[in-house]
Design a protein around this motif. Structure first.
Motif, short mmCIF file in Angstrom:
data_model
loop_
_atom_site.label_atom_id
_atom_site.label_comp_id
_atom_site.label_asym_id
_atom_site.label_seq_id
_atom_site.Cartn_x
_atom_site.Cartn_y
_atom_site.Cartn_z
N LEU A 61 29.35 35.79 56.14
CA LEU A 61 29.73 34.64 56.62
C LEU A 61 28.66 33.98 57.52
N VAL A 62 27.68 34.69 57.75
CA VAL A 62 26.42 34.50 58.60
C VAL A 62 25.18 35.07 58.01
N THR A 63 24.04 34.63 57.87
CA THR A 63 22.79 35.05 57.77
C THR A 63 21.88 34.96 59.12
N THR A 64 21.12 36.12 59.17
CA THR A 64 20.13 35.97 60.49
C THR A 64 18.67 36.11 59.75
N GLN A 65 17.75 35.50 60.48
CA GLN A 65 16.39 35.65 60.38
C GLN A 65 15.67 35.93 61.60
N LYS A 66 14.58 36.88 61.45
CA LYS A 66 13.91 37.32 62.56
C LYS A 66 12.66 36.58 62.47
N VAL A 67 12.08 36.02 63.42
CA VAL A 67 10.91 35.21 63.63
C VAL A 67 10.15 35.83 64.86
N GLY A 68 9.16 36.63 65.06
CA GLY A 68 8.88 37.15 66.12
C GLY A 68 9.74 37.88 66.94
N ARG A 69 10.07 37.48 68.07
CA ARG A 69 11.25 38.11 68.79
C ARG A 69 12.61 37.52 68.73
N VAL A 70 12.58 36.55 68.20
CA VAL A 70 13.68 35.52 68.11
C VAL A 70 14.68 35.85 66.73
N ARG A 71 15.91 35.91 66.85
CA ARG A 71 16.62 36.06 65.64
C ARG A 71 17.46 35.04 65.74
N THR A 72 17.49 34.13 64.59
CA THR A 72 18.17 32.85 64.42
C THR A 72 19.38 33.09 63.50
N CYS A 73 20.64 32.65 63.72
CA CYS A 73 21.52 32.64 63.09
C CYS A 73 22.14 31.46 62.22
N ARG A 74 22.43 31.47 61.10
CA ARG A 74 23.13 30.45 60.41
C ARG A 74 24.19 30.80 59.79
N LEU A 75 24.96 29.63 59.07
CA LEU A 75 26.17 29.84 58.34
C LEU A 75 25.58 30.57 56.96
N GLY A 76 26.59 31.61 56.41
CA GLY A 76 26.13 32.30 55.03
C GLY A 76 26.41 31.25 54.03
N ARG A 77 26.25 31.80 53.03
CA ARG A 77 26.58 30.74 51.79
C ARG A 77 28.16 30.83 51.11
N ARG A 78 28.89 32.01 51.78
CA ARG A 78 30.15 32.17 51.34
C ARG A 78 30.80 30.71 51.84
N ARG A 79 31.91 30.62 50.81
CA ARG A 79 32.65 29.20 51.34
C ARG A 79 34.05 29.58 51.52
N LEU A 80 34.17 30.88 51.69
CA LEU A 80 35.91 31.57 51.50
C LEU A 80 36.72 30.89 50.59
N GLU A 81 36.38 30.87 49.44
CA GLU A 81 37.29 30.12 48.34
C GLU A 81 38.23 31.33 47.95
N GLN A 82 37.90 32.61 47.96
CA GLN A 82 38.95 33.66 47.61
C GLN A 82 40.01 33.85 48.64
N GLU A 83 39.56 33.69 49.76
CA GLU A 83 40.42 33.67 51.15
C GLU A 83 41.35 32.52 51.25
N ALA A 84 40.87 31.17 50.76
CA ALA A 84 41.53 30.14 50.83
C ALA A 84 42.56 30.12 49.71
N ALA A 85 42.50 30.59 48.51
CA ALA A 85 43.34 31.09 47.33
C ALA A 85 44.39 31.85 47.81
N TRP A 86 44.06 33.04 48.37
CA TRP A 86 44.95 34.11 48.80
C TRP A 86 45.90 33.35 49.90
N LEU A 87 45.48 32.75 50.74
CA LEU A 87 46.38 32.07 51.78
C LEU A 87 47.29 30.97 51.06
N GLU A 88 46.73 30.24 50.15
CA GLU A 88 47.51 29.07 49.44
C GLU A 88 48.71 29.94 48.69
#
Length: 118
Positions: A61-88
């Motif tokens: 759900l999240v990806t991180t990238q470390k540049v120097g001493r800073v680790r930046t977080c961003r949303l991952g590529r997963r879109r939760l389609e399987q989870e949404a289908a299960w809930l539906e």
């Protein structure tokens, strides 16, 4: 009805079960952030935030990238389609059950009115 949930879906639901992790996803939906920034926003230690981000990262759900001493977080590529289908699937089941319950209640009300008229 789904009989088996893949491990990836299990990991997603486990990650989403925590309010802090849901908050992190909401925050990252607005903008990328460093571990330090997230820890400050959620009033927790860097170690605690790294653990939460790690769980989200394991679930894809999240990806991180470390540049120097800073680790930046961003949303991952997963879109939760399987989870949404299960809930539906479960939403449809519960909707049908509530519709059936409404019918029973309406029938009981009609019977009660009919009994009063006698």
């Amino acid at each position: 009805m789904v009989q088996y949930i893949p491990a990836r879906v299990d990991a997603s639901f486990a990650a989403l079960a925590d309010a802090t992790r849901r908050g992190i996803l909401e925050q990252l939906g607005r903008a990328d952030a460093s571990i330090t920034e997230l820890a400050g926003r959620f009033h927790m230690t860097l170690t605690g935030m790294k653990k939460h981000v790690g769980v989200l990262e394991q679930a894809g759900l999240v990806t991180t990238q470390k540049v120097g001493r800073v680790r930046t977080c961003r949303l991952g590529r997963r879109r939760l389609e399987q989870e949404a289908a299960w809930l539906e699937q479960y939403r449809r089941v519960w909707e049908a059950r509530f519709d059936a319950l409404d019918e029973v209640v309406q029938e009981l009300k009609r019977e009660k009115v009919h009994d009063r008229r006698k």
